[in-house]
Design an enzyme around this catalytic site. Structure first.
Site, PDB file in Angstrom:
ATOM      1  N   CYS A 112       0.715  -1.285   0.035  1.00 12.82           N
ATOM      2  CA  CYS A 112       0.098   0.153  -0.027  1.00 12.82           C
ATOM      3  C   CYS A 112       0.848   1.245  -0.077  1.00 12.82           C
ATOM      4  O   CYS A 112       0.438   2.275  -0.041  1.00 12.82           O
ATOM      5  CB  CYS A 112      -0.902  -0.056   1.169  1.00 12.82           C
ATOM      6  SG  CYS A 112      -1.849  -1.318   1.263  1.00 12.82           S
ATOM      7  N   HIS A 238      -3.060   6.886   3.267  1.00 11.16           N
ATOM      8  CA  HIS A 238      -3.474   5.763   2.563  1.00 11.16           C
ATOM      9  C   HIS A 238      -4.992   5.315   3.236  1.00 11.16           C
ATOM     10  O   HIS A 238      -5.004   5.569   4.408  1.00 11.16           O
ATOM     11  CB  HIS A 238      -2.380   4.595   2.767  1.00 11.16           C
ATOM     12  CG  HIS A 238      -2.997   3.068   2.572  1.00 11.16           C
ATOM     13  ND1 HIS A 238      -3.663   2.972   1.421  1.00 11.16           N
ATOM     14  CD2 HIS A 238      -2.973   2.025   3.109  1.00 11.16           C
ATOM     15  CE1 HIS A 238      -3.937   1.553   1.386  1.00 11.16           C
ATOM     16  NE2 HIS A 238      -3.680   1.247   2.426  1.00 11.16           N
ATOM     17  N   ASN A 268     -10.225  -0.376   0.941  1.00  8.26           N
ATOM     18  CA  ASN A 268      -8.854  -0.358   1.074  1.00  8.26           C
ATOM     19  C   ASN A 268      -8.292  -0.825  -0.523  1.00  8.26           C
ATOM     20  O   ASN A 268      -8.437  -2.002  -0.842  1.00  8.26           O
ATOM     21  CB  ASN A 268      -8.047  -1.016   1.939  1.00  8.26           C
ATOM     22  CG  ASN A 268      -6.411  -1.061   2.000  1.00  8.26           C
ATOM     23  OD1 ASN A 268      -6.108  -0.619   0.827  1.00  8.26           O
ATOM     24  ND2 ASN A 268      -5.951  -1.488   2.971  1.00  8.26           N
TER      25      ASN A 268
END
Ligand code: ACO
Length: 313
Positions: A112, A238, A268
């Site tokens: 990520c 993020h 996500n």
């Protein structure tokens, strides 16, 4: 001249999967997902839409936004943990789709945090006058590495892509500072199991790491840029979990409307989450010329990375 972002594009699949939809698949409920994660829904790509297809659409949108032709691009970087194949890379597939030849193209793997790693890599090439325009893409199809019978992970992730064009920008605009980091000893907490090809996660350990590292990394880059917390106009973290984002926001003393929370609609999306959030916040009119933007990612590895950008061309 600085080095900054001159174009932004994105793509999300049409298919929306709500928390209610997941109630039919695993032993979960909308209330649990919302309160623990902030996620309300996520986009899930169809069988025939892979990571490269989403990357190509986002890249074309970013080029149009930058008012550039594909031929103006001299390097393609794709941050992804879910490439179509081990090789050819997604970056090479994007190169072919853009009818480009010879220019270098490579994938970056930092989970990520991958998009921030990509931005920092692109920054180096522009700063050293090696290349003029670089495409940095974050694209993920996490739905293909999710065990859809595991309630611990299947509620968290979504698919999508975002892309930016990195180039020289005028005056004091552009990237003011950055930090990249990794802690391999935490790798066991978040991984794609080789036997099953599915993501497994120790949620509590990842949560603790993120709540500690995310705000600290923001503070480090703000100090490196010679700024203070009060100078931040907008934070793009993020998009993993609203509670992690809130913890960072509180530590930085930011009001709620100064922080991106697109996790509600996208879940996500790993390396795609930051460019997707950037795209959405520009569309929402939340980012202005001259704003000080802090971007911060964290993920499997464990990895992290952050940047301060003075927004504008
Ligand atoms: N629905 C309902 N109940 C659930 C679900 C679900 N989807 N998932 C877990 N539970 C249950 C558990 O079984 C447990 O039940 P028990 O107490 O009877 O054993 C209970 O809920 C509590 O589980 P916890 O793990 O304690 O829940 P927690 O508050 O830690 O929240 C979460 C879990 C949301 C995963 C949290 O730990 C988190 O967000 N961690 C960070 C994850 C993250 O950001 N990952 C991405 C990193 S980025 C990358 O590189 C991919």
């Amino acid at each position: 001249m600085g080095v900054g972002i001159i174009g932004v594009g994105a793509y999300v699949p049409e298919n929306i999967v709500t928390n209610k939809d997941l109630e039919d698949m695993v032993d979960t409920n909308d209330e649990w997902i919302r309160t623990r994660t902030g996620i309300e829904e996520r986009r899930i790509a169809s069988e025939d839409m892979d990571t490269s297809h989403m990357a190509i659409i986002a890249a074309k949108n970013a080029l149009a936004d930058a008012k550039l032709e594909a031929e103006d691009i001299e390097l393609i970087l794709v941050a992804t943990a879910t490439p179509d194949n081990v090789f050819p890379t997604v970056a090479c597939m994007v190169q072919e789709a853009l009818s480009l030849t010879n220019i270098p193209a490579m994938d970056i793997s930092a989970a990520c945090a991958g998009f921030v790693y990509g931005l920092v890599t692109a920054y180096q090439y522009i700063e050293t006058n090696t290349y003029k325009n670089i495409l940095v893409i974050g694209s993920e199809k996490f739905s293909k590495i999710i065990d859809w019978s595991d309630k611990n992970t299947c509620v968290l992730f979504g698919d999508g892509a975002g892309a930016v064009v990195i180039s020289n920008v005028t005056g004091d605009k552009g990237i003011l500072s950055f930090e990249l980091g990794a802690d391999g000893s935490g790798g066991k907490h978040l991984l794609v199991d080789n036997e099953t090809d599915f993501i497994t996660m120790n949620g509590k350990e990842v949560f603790k790491f993120a709540v500690r590292q995310l705000p600290q990394s923001c503070i480090n880059v703000i100090e490196k840029a010679g700024l203070t917390k009060e100078d931040i106009n907008f934070l793009i973290p993020h998009q993993a979990n609203i509670r992690i984002i809130d913890a960072a926001r509180e530590r930085l003393g930011l009001k709620q409307d100064k922080v991106s929370t697109t996790v509600r609609k996208h879940g996500n999306t790993s390396a795609a989450s930051i460019p997707l959030a950037l795209y959405e916040e520009l569309e929402n009119g939340k980012i202005f010329d001259g704003d000080i933007i802090v971007i911060v990612g964290f993920g499997g590895g464990l990895t992290w990375g952050s940047l301060v950008i003075k927004w504008g061309k």
